[in-house]
Design a protein around this motif. Structure first.
Motif, PDB file in Angstrom:
ATOM      1  N   PHE A 254      21.199  43.685 -23.261  1.00 20.42           N
ATOM      2  CA  PHE A 254      21.093  43.824 -24.709  1.00 20.42           C
ATOM      3  C   PHE A 254      19.648  44.175 -25.044  1.00 20.42           C
ATOM      4  O   PHE A 254      18.721  43.468 -24.616  1.00 20.42           O
ATOM      5  CB  PHE A 254      21.532  42.532 -25.393  1.00 20.42           C
ATOM      6  N   VAL A 255      19.477  45.279 -25.761  1.00 21.96           N
ATOM      7  CA  VAL A 255      18.144  45.795 -26.043  1.00 21.96           C
ATOM      8  C   VAL A 255      18.019  46.194 -27.508  1.00 21.96           C
ATOM      9  O   VAL A 255      18.997  46.216 -28.248  1.00 21.96           O
ATOM     10  CB  VAL A 255      17.815  47.020 -25.150  1.00 21.96           C
ATOM     11  N   SER A 256      16.785  46.547 -27.880  1.00 17.66           N
ATOM     12  CA  SER A 256      16.482  47.045 -29.218  1.00 17.66           C
ATOM     13  C   SER A 256      15.386  48.085 -29.088  1.00 17.66           C
ATOM     14  O   SER A 256      14.536  47.996 -28.190  1.00 17.66           O
ATOM     15  CB  SER A 256      16.006  45.887 -30.098  1.00 17.66           C
ATOM     16  N   PHE A 257      15.389  49.049 -29.985  1.00 17.61           N
ATOM     17  CA  PHE A 257      14.319  50.040 -29.989  1.00 17.61           C
ATOM     18  C   PHE A 257      12.976  49.411 -30.356  1.00 17.61           C
ATOM     19  O   PHE A 257      11.934  50.029 -30.192  1.00 17.61           O
ATOM     20  CB  PHE A 257      14.641  51.182 -30.950  1.00 17.61           C
ATOM     21  N   SER A 258      12.987  48.183 -30.855  1.00 18.78           N
ATOM     22  CA  SER A 258      11.739  47.503 -31.199  1.00 18.78           C
ATOM     23  C   SER A 258      11.006  46.971 -29.964  1.00 18.78           C
ATOM     24  O   SER A 258       9.848  46.581 -30.060  1.00 18.78           O
ATOM     25  CB  SER A 258      12.008  46.358 -32.175  1.00 18.78           C
ATOM     26  N   LEU A 259      11.679  46.956 -28.811  1.00 16.54           N
ATOM     27  CA  LEU A 259      11.023  46.520 -27.577  1.00 16.54           C
ATOM     28  C   LEU A 259       9.944  47.532 -27.195  1.00 16.54           C
ATOM     29  O   LEU A 259      10.054  48.715 -27.518  1.00 16.54           O
ATOM     30  CB  LEU A 259      12.045  46.405 -26.444  1.00 16.54           C
ATOM     31  N   PRO A 260       8.906  47.083 -26.478  1.00 13.82           N
ATOM     32  CA  PRO A 260       7.887  48.034 -26.023  1.00 13.82           C
ATOM     33  C   PRO A 260       8.516  49.146 -25.175  1.00 13.82           C
ATOM     34  O   PRO A 260       9.471  48.920 -24.428  1.00 13.82           O
ATOM     35  CB  PRO A 260       6.950  47.169 -25.170  1.00 13.82           C
ATOM     36  N   ARG A 261       7.968  50.341 -25.319  1.00 13.92           N
ATOM     37  CA  ARG A 261       8.496  51.519 -24.614  1.00 13.92           C
ATOM     38  C   ARG A 261       8.556  51.282 -23.104  1.00 13.92           C
ATOM     39  O   ARG A 261       9.522  51.660 -22.447  1.00 13.92           O
ATOM     40  CB  ARG A 261       7.599  52.728 -24.940  1.00 13.92           C
ATOM     41  N   GLU A 262       7.527  50.649 -22.541  1.00 14.71           N
ATOM     42  CA  GLU A 262       7.490  50.393 -21.090  1.00 14.71           C
ATOM     43  C   GLU A 262       8.645  49.487 -20.672  1.00 14.71           C
ATOM     44  O   GLU A 262       9.249  49.678 -19.623  1.00 14.71           O
ATOM     45  CB  GLU A 262       6.149  49.757 -20.677  1.00 14.71           C
ATOM     46  N   THR A 263       8.941  48.491 -21.495  1.00 11.06           N
ATOM     47  CA  THR A 263      10.050  47.577 -21.203  1.00 11.06           C
ATOM     48  C   THR A 263      11.371  48.339 -21.210  1.00 11.06           C
ATOM     49  O   THR A 263      12.186  48.193 -20.295  1.00 11.06           O
ATOM     50  CB  THR A 263      10.093  46.431 -22.241  1.00 11.06           C
ATOM     51  N   LEU A 264      11.581  49.157 -22.235  1.00 10.51           N
ATOM     52  CA  LEU A 264      12.819  49.946 -22.318  1.00 10.51           C
ATOM     53  C   LEU A 264      12.942  50.904 -21.136  1.00 10.51           C
ATOM     54  O   LEU A 264      14.028  51.047 -20.562  1.00 10.51           O
ATOM     55  CB  LEU A 264      12.869  50.711 -23.642  1.00 10.51           C
ATOM     56  N   GLN A 265      11.858  51.542 -20.745  1.00  8.27           N
ATOM     57  CA  GLN A 265      11.912  52.474 -19.608  1.00  8.27           C
ATOM     58  C   GLN A 265      12.255  51.742 -18.322  1.00  8.27           C
ATOM     59  O   GLN A 265      13.037  52.236 -17.506  1.00  8.27           O
ATOM     60  CB  GLN A 265      10.588  53.231 -19.486  1.00  8.27           C
ATOM     61  N   ARG A 266      11.687  50.548 -18.119  1.00  8.14           N
ATOM     62  CA  ARG A 266      12.013  49.758 -16.932  1.00  8.14           C
ATOM     63  C   ARG A 266      13.487  49.367 -16.940  1.00  8.14           C
ATOM     64  O   ARG A 266      14.179  49.456 -15.925  1.00  8.14           O
ATOM     65  CB  ARG A 266      11.132  48.502 -16.861  1.00  8.14           C
ATOM     66  N   ILE A 267      13.993  48.958 -18.099  1.00  9.71           N
ATOM     67  CA  ILE A 267      15.399  48.554 -18.212  1.00  9.71           C
ATOM     68  C   ILE A 267      16.315  49.742 -17.923  1.00  9.71           C
ATOM     69  O   ILE A 267      17.310  49.603 -17.202  1.00  9.71           O
ATOM     70  CB  ILE A 267      15.676  47.937 -19.605  1.00  9.71           C
ATOM     71  N   VAL A 268      15.989  50.909 -18.446  1.00 12.67           N
ATOM     72  CA  VAL A 268      16.800  52.104 -18.184  1.00 12.67           C
ATOM     73  C   VAL A 268      16.787  52.423 -16.690  1.00 12.67           C
ATOM     74  O   VAL A 268      17.834  52.678 -16.082  1.00 12.67           O
ATOM     75  CB  VAL A 268      16.299  53.310 -19.018  1.00 12.67           C
ATOM     76  N   HIS A 269      15.611  52.411 -16.088  1.00 11.07           N
ATOM     77  CA  HIS A 269      15.487  52.708 -14.652  1.00 11.07           C
ATOM     78  C   HIS A 269      16.320  51.728 -13.825  1.00 11.07           C
ATOM     79  O   HIS A 269      17.088  52.134 -12.948  1.00 11.07           O
ATOM     80  CB  HIS A 269      14.005  52.638 -14.251  1.00 11.07           C
TER      81      HIS A 269
END
Length: 193
Positions: free
Chosen positions: A62-77
């Protein structure tokens, strides 16, 4: 004057509301959508085992666009490797177009599924993001009156930790979930897709 115009709207000799029995009927009956739905149900990439009766992915973040970009990129990877499905609560800027563009920028060419599904946050009692959820699809789809899945049908790890750490914690601390956690952790640690 406006009130009088409204009062006299149906006076022209035509009824103000059409008689429904006189409307034309379709030549063919509408298809049974419930019968068609299973044949058109999207498959979840990465081998998540959703039952025929439920569209609940086995591994979700579960994610949000409000998370830091680096965190989102790690989660996607990590999600591409583990097979996790990303779940968003809603649209970015209340715009489907803006949301789609942001997802495209975030995911790029990676093979990752992203769902916009607000009820899932209630279903799995997600209060913060990111949160990793392992679910038993068949039983997690049985929603109680409070909108929540049965407690025994899922396990959740909250916080900005890697999927490898979260799955390891589940494997070590929740024996009933160890096999599922181990399987996803092995995929995460395996060769790059």
């Amino acid at each position: 004057a406006t009130l009088n115009a409204i009062d006299g709207a149906g006076v022209s000799g035509l009824p103000a509301v059409p008689e429904l029995r006189n409307l034309p009927q379709p030549a063919a009956s509408a298809p049974d959508l419930a019968a068609l739905a299973p044949a058109h149900r999207p498959s979840v990439p990465g081998g998540n085992h959703a039952s025929a009766n439920a569209d609940v992915p086995e591994l979700m973040v579960f994610v949000s666009f409000s998370l830091p970009r680096e965190t989102l990129q790690r989660i996607v990877h990590q999600s591409e490797r583990s097979g996790a499905v990303l779940v968003l609560r809603g649209l970015k800027g209340h715009s489907l177009t803006q949301t789609g563009e942001e997802i495209a920028r975030l995911v790029g060419e990676r093979n990752v599924t992203v769902l916009i599904h607000p009820p899932a946050f209630q279903q799995f009692q997600v209060r913060q993001v990111p949160s990793l959820v392992l679910a038993r699809p068949g039983s997690a789809a049985k929603i109680a009156e409070d909108g929540c899945a049965p407690a025994a049908s899922f396990i959740r790890i909250d916080g900005d930790v890697g999927q490898d750490y979260a799955l390891d914690q589940i494997e070590r601390q929740a024996p009933a979930w160890a096999d599922i956690a181990r399987r996803h952790a092995a995929r995460l640690a395996g060769p790059r897709p």
